[in-house]
Design an enzyme around this catalytic site. Structure first.
Site, short mmCIF file in Angstrom:
data_model
loop_
_atom_site.label_atom_id
_atom_site.label_comp_id
_atom_site.label_asym_id
_atom_site.label_seq_id
_atom_site.Cartn_x
_atom_site.Cartn_y
_atom_site.Cartn_z
NE ARG A 101 -3.94 0.36 1.86
CZ ARG A 101 -5.17 0.41 2.34
NH1 ARG A 101 -5.46 1.14 3.38
NH2 ARG A 101 -6.14 -0.28 1.78
CG HIS A 128 -8.27 -0.10 -3.27
ND1 HIS A 128 -7.51 -1.20 -2.89
CD2 HIS A 128 -8.99 0.26 -2.16
CE1 HIS A 128 -7.77 -1.47 -1.60
NE2 HIS A 128 -8.65 -0.61 -1.15
CD GLN A 131 -13.02 -1.92 -1.65
OE1 GLN A 131 -12.27 -1.91 -0.68
NE2 GLN A 131 -14.26 -2.38 -1.58
CG ASP A 223 -13.62 6.08 -1.66
OD1 ASP A 223 -13.67 5.90 -0.44
OD2 ASP A 223 -12.53 6.10 -2.30
CB CYS A 263 -14.25 0.97 -0.73
SG CYS A 263 -13.77 2.69 -0.48
NE ARG A 291 -10.47 -5.49 -0.39
CZ ARG A 291 -9.70 -4.53 0.13
NH1 ARG A 291 -10.27 -3.48 0.70
NH2 ARG A 291 -8.38 -4.58 0.04
N1 CP Z 1 -11.45 -0.49 1.83
C1 CP Z 1 -10.19 -0.57 2.31
O1 CP Z 1 -9.21 -0.74 1.59
O2 CP Z 1 -10.11 -0.45 3.65
P1 CP Z 1 -8.76 -0.28 4.50
O3 CP Z 1 -8.18 1.05 4.13
O4 CP Z 1 -9.19 -0.36 5.94
O5 CP Z 1 -7.83 -1.40 4.14
N1 NVA Z 2 -9.99 6.53 -1.68
C1 NVA Z 2 -9.69 6.08 -0.34
C2 NVA Z 2 -9.95 4.61 -0.23
C3 NVA Z 2 -9.68 4.01 1.12
C4 NVA Z 2 -9.92 2.53 1.16
C5 NVA Z 2 -8.25 6.43 0.00
O1 NVA Z 2 -7.38 6.27 -0.85
O2 NVA Z 2 -8.00 6.86 1.12
#
Ligand code: CP
Ligand code: NVA
Length: 305
Positions: A101, A128, A131, A223, A263, A291
């Site tokens: 990440r 992502h 997701q 989102d 999400c 997920r």
């Molecule tokens: N939706 C999602 O990726 O959640 P987290 O940021 O908690 O992993």
């Molecule tokens: N768009 C959001 C998604 C989190 C799962 C972010 O990047 O923070």
């Protein structure tokens, strides 16, 4: 040819995407732990915090007989301690696969370029993909299909929107996206998605009008307005995105009994009202559960050679 990495949904073709979803459904139904990845170690290398991605990968890997370890933002100093390349070169000497990440999508790309083990994007500023796989699995469960299903995405043209758009295109779904001016999805990703949609019978429509996007939609998705890394823009974003809130009035413009998706994490009172996300039409916790099922299918696709 099976893909080597999952940097974005663009690593998959239509057949591979549908196959992944089929395998995820089968594993969800079987509920049986397996030993298919026994002796393998998955590393989670996260520059940003996470609940769902981390826990669903760790538990999923355990259910497949493997083990996992986590290196978080504190140890990584938000990704500033060493280059993504060095990290991948070192870690692929210990690990069998890496979920990462990152802030910058280019870090995921660079890791995949040099890593000798599969690299999975666990969220970058651009995409992502894990997701989106869970999202399509959830839509499929509720509507029985993906091809031709009208889905609306309302809000920021961000990482989640990009992966949803790519995957809807591959699955032949009809996605309408409403974003404020200046916040539309990346034209390169939109272009790729529109090309794919031509082949699958899907449709990608971009608008600035949330009512137009949700008209006839069986699923309404949103989102957060401020993604991780954009915290300084929060006040401005709240002002700009205010007309894009998913509330009961907007849901009434969608198809009767449309499903609501997000999400998570969600900010009630910003991108969605409590009345919508806490209603019986909200399937956000199914999405979160899925997920794990979708990612188990990804791990098997990349690690079972
Ligand atoms: N939706 C999602 O990726 O959640 P987290 O940021 O908690 O992993
Ligand atoms: N768009 C959001 C998604 C989190 C799962 C972010 O990047 O923070």
């Amino acid at each position: 040819m099976k893909p080597t990495h999952l940097v974005s949904i663009q690593d998959l073709n239509s057949r591979q995407l549908l196959e992944l979803l089929k395998n995820a459904r089968a594993m969800k139904k079987a509920k049986k732990p397996s030993r298919k990845l026994a002796g393998k170690t998955l590393g989670l290398i996260f520059q940003k915090p996470s609940v769902r991605t981390r826990v669903s990968f760790e538990v999923g890997m355990g259910q497949l007989g493997g083990q996992s370890l986590y290196i978080g933002p504190v140890e990584l100093e938000q990704g500033k301690r060493e280059s993504a390349k060095d990290m991948a070169l070192v870690l692929s000497r210990y690990l069998d696969a890496i979920v990462t990440r990152t802030f910058s999508h280019s870090d995921v790309v660079e890791m995949a370029e040099v890593s000798s083990v599969p690299v999975i994007n666990g969220l970058s500023d651009e995409s992502h993909p894990c997701q989106a796989l869970a999202d399509l699995l959830t839509v499929q469960e509720r509507t029985g299909k993906l091809a031709g299903v009208p889905i609306a995405y309302v809000g920021d043209g961000n990482n989640v929107c990009h992966s949803l758009m790519e995957s809807c295109a591959l699955a032949g779904a009809k996605l309408s996206i409403a974003t404020p001016k200046g916040y539309a999805p990346d034209p390169k990703i939109t272009g790729w998605s529109k090309q794919q949609a031509k082949k699958t019978g899907g449709q990608i429509l971009l608008t600035e009008d949330p009512v137009e996007a949700v008209h006839g939609a069986r699923v309404v998705y949103t989102d957060v307005w401020t993604s991780m890394g954009q915290e300084k823009e929060k006040a401005e974003r709240i002002r700009i995105f205010n007309p894009y809130q998913v509330n009961e009035s907007l849901m009434r413009k969608a198809a009767p009994n449309a499903w609501f998706m997000h999400c998570l994490p969600a900010h009630r009172g910003e991108e969605v009202t409590g009345a919508v996300i806490d209603s019986p039409r909200s399937i956000v916790y199914d999405q979160a559960e899925n997920r794990m099922h979708a990612q188990k299918a990804v791990l098997l696709m990349l690690l079972e050679r």
